[in-house]
Design an enzyme around this catalytic site. Structure first.
Site, PDB file in Angstrom:
ATOM      1  N   CYS A 195      -0.837   6.163  -1.839  1.00 58.61           N
ATOM      2  CA  CYS A 195      -0.867   7.312  -0.939  1.00 58.61           C
ATOM      3  C   CYS A 195      -0.985   8.604  -1.752  1.00 58.61           C
ATOM      4  O   CYS A 195      -0.171   8.870  -2.628  1.00 58.61           O
ATOM      5  CB  CYS A 195       0.385   7.374  -0.075  1.00 58.61           C
ATOM      6  SG  CYS A 195       0.390   8.832   0.982  1.00 58.61           S
ATOM      7  N   THR A 212      -9.926   5.289  10.395  1.00 59.00           N
ATOM      8  CA  THR A 212     -10.084   6.551  11.114  1.00 59.00           C
ATOM      9  C   THR A 212     -10.789   6.372  12.464  1.00 59.00           C
ATOM     10  O   THR A 212     -10.499   7.102  13.416  1.00 59.00           O
ATOM     11  CB  THR A 212     -10.847   7.541  10.214  1.00 59.00           C
ATOM     12  OG1 THR A 212     -10.117   7.655   8.987  1.00 59.00           O
ATOM     13  CG2 THR A 212     -10.967   8.913  10.845  1.00 59.00           C
TER      14      THR A 212
END
Lengths: 265, 325
Positions: free
Chosen positions: B148, B284
């Site tokens: 991340c 996404t």
């Protein structure tokens, strides 16, 4: 249409549009499953273009829902809304909704509604659904007279007071000046506000000074709209480290729950 | 559809295909189709339950779970870019305890395999989360987020260093007997040494890739547009970059890969599989159409029929250099 209270993602046809000037327009979409379930204050996300640019759907407060049809009030603010402004009757769009919470039902005391520009949308729906009880007032703020046509989207009879920044119509000044003056003479049961952040922050402060309950409908950068991306956060009052998610905790909030000190976007 | 068949597929498929087999073997996991959800784009699945049949998915991958609750980054957390999305959510999550109490009962009720994505501030913390999740049961695999870009501790600092990445993987490997997936960052000069290190340390499967570090400037305010300054770029904009990484790692080593980065349609998934991915994740695109992942599954079935492909898994690595196929 019986409502099952669930969110839907549907293909919605544009069945009507109106231009109100000042970059504002409305689209009416045929979206049976969503129109039948939407409540004033709730929102939808709309996509009305092909391809991946812009990538993200755009969120809009529902401005009306009758039968199978849903109306949105939109102001051109960027590339997404510009593309939507070119949509016409018969075009297809993708619509997700109804999303978020709603304004509470009218109570036994009158509501004062405070709208800045396209922030009129949820109140157009509120008045369409609930009508205007005696004493209900709409305070509408705009830059100038060219932005007033949008008031024609309100078909119910309601007492309204117009403020324009340039003084070309109604009272000269901000909508919050009009609200401040009115609060000197009397108090409503509730104040409900939707518009630019600064306007809502000022309304929230006025309501607090006057001991009136205030509800606001907020807007942030929003990616999914249905609680998955965790992007649309806003600071909670009294905390620098805790957030609300506008899409699922809101978009309607009690104004005292929000930290108004910093702009969210 | 047969009327539209090209000359090429006519010769390839002698008879129309009755049933397309979309199943894949992803290391120790058997999936009925290769389409999963990318961590961080699908919540815990519950957010999508009103829109889609979660059980139609190859697997559900949850948003990252950490030992302690994380409140996430200051807003703005997401900014749109051309065909892309920059995000800096900051691993906001309720923490392991509440995840097990509040989220696991829903996940445990799913028929689709559930993969829980985890992160920690140290190798020990990764291992502890992995151990407790394994003990709790109801999980098909664990995915380690060592990549991340939006948190300061752990996260990406582990993901860019082969030794640290291997250490965290090794500790997790000892903490769980579940299939272990390691999700890699593309924000390194070369992903290969890190991929090799985590596989050697016990990773069964690689997820690639996480988001690309990026930023945007708010020119009106003259400051970075994201509250966190730096974010991770996802969406169609990164597909060619992600695809290249999958192709390269597949060319260099034999390891099951979950390919991801800008997948919106079946054809995107096919590209990743031909580049060597055994499975794919839709990320996404879920935000844009909550039914994006099931649509990719339907699209894959349609594509197989059109192309005369009976077993989708036969296309895995089809575009790789010959000696790798």
């Amino acid at each position: 249409m019986k409502c099952d209270n669930s969110k839907k993602c549907v293909d919605a046809e544009v069945i009507g549009r109106k231009d109100y000037g000042g970059g504002m327009f409305s689209l009416t979409l045929r979206a049976r499953e969503i129109a039948g379930c939407a409540a004033p204050g709730q929102f939808v996300t709309l996509r009305g273009w092909e391809g991946a640019v812009p990538l993200i759907n755009r969120p809009f407060s529902v401005a009306g829902a009758k039968g199978d049809d849903l109306t949105l009030l939109i102001k051109v603010a960027g590339v997404g809304t510009e593309l939507l402004s070119r949509r016409k009757r018969g075009d297809r769009t993708q619509l997700i909704g109804p999303l978020g919470n709603a304004f509470p039902q009218p109570c036994d005391r009158p509501d004062w509604l405070v709208a800045g520009g396209v922030g009129l949308a949820p109140f157009a729906f509120y008045l369409e659904r609930h009508g205007a009880a005696p004493g209900t007032k709409l305070f509408f703020g705009a830059r100038g007279s060219e932005d007033l046509n949008v008031l024609k989207s309100i078909r119910k009879k309601v007492d309204f007071e117009i403020s324009t920044e340039d003084g070309s119509a109604g009272r000269r000044g901000l909508v919050t000046d009009a609200l401040r003056a009115a609060l000197r003479k009397g108090k409503p049961g509730r104040i409900m506000a939707c518009g630019p952040w600064g306007m809502m922050a000022a309304v929230a402060a006025l309501a607090a000074e006057n001991g009136v309950c205030c509800l606001v409908s907020l807007e942030t950068y929003m990616t999914c709209g249905f609680g998955a991306c965790m992007g649309c956060v806003i600071r909670r009052a009294g905390s620098q480290t805790a957030y609300y998610h506008v899409c699922k905790d809101g978009p309607v909030f009690d104004a005292t729950e929000i930290d108004w000190s910093g702009r969210p976007t | 559809m047969s009327a539209k068949k090209t000359k090429k597929t006519k010769t390839a498929a002698t008879a129309p295909i009755r049933k397309v087999d979309l199943s894949v073997k992803l290391g120790p996991l058997r999936l009925k189709n290769p389409v999963m959800t990318a961590s961080g784009t699908f919540g815990t699945g519950e957010e999508y339950a009103e829109f889609v049949d979660l059980n139609s998915l190859g697997a559900v991958v949850t948003k990252t779970v950490t030992l302690e609750e994380r409140i996430g980054n200051p807003p703005p957390r997401t900014i749109e870019t051309p065909a892309g999305l920059l995000n800096a959510i900051g691993l906001q999550n309720v923490g392991l305890r509440r995840f097990l109490d509040e989220k696991m009962p829903f996940l445990a009720g799913l028929k689709a395999p559930v993969i829980v994505n985890i992160a920690g501030n140290s190798a020990e913390e990764y291992a502890r989360v992995a151990r407790e999740l394994t003990k709790a049961g109801g999980i098909a695999a664990i995915e380690m987020n060592i990549s991340c870009p939006n948190v300061k501790r752990g996260g990406v600092s582990i993901g860019v260093d082969p030794e640290l990445a291997a250490e965290a993987t090794r500790k997790c490997r000892r903490a769980t007997d579940l299939p272990l997936i390691v999700k890699l960052t593309p924000n390194v000069t070369d992903m290969l040494p890190i991929a090799r290190a985590v596989v050697k340390a016990g990773a069964d499967i690689l997820s690639m890739v996480n988001t690309f570090r990026g930023m945007a400037i708010d020119i009106r305010l003259r400051r970075p547009a994201l509250g966190n300054v730096i974010g991770g770029l996802s969406g169609p904009a990164i597909k060619p970059l992600a695809l290249h990484h999958v192709y390269r790692i597949s060319s260099e080593m034999r390891i099951p890969i979950i390919g991801m980065g800008g997948i919106r349609a079946a054809e995107d998934a096919v590209e990743f599989m031909m580049a060597g991915a055994t499975a794919v994740s839709v990320g996404t695109a879920n935000f844009i159409n909550p039914a994006a992942a099931p649509r990719v599954i339907e699209g894959l079935e349609g594509w197989c029929r059109k192309e005369g492909v009976e077993r989708l898994r036969d296309i895995i690595g089809a575009a790789l250099p010959k000696e790798q196929k």
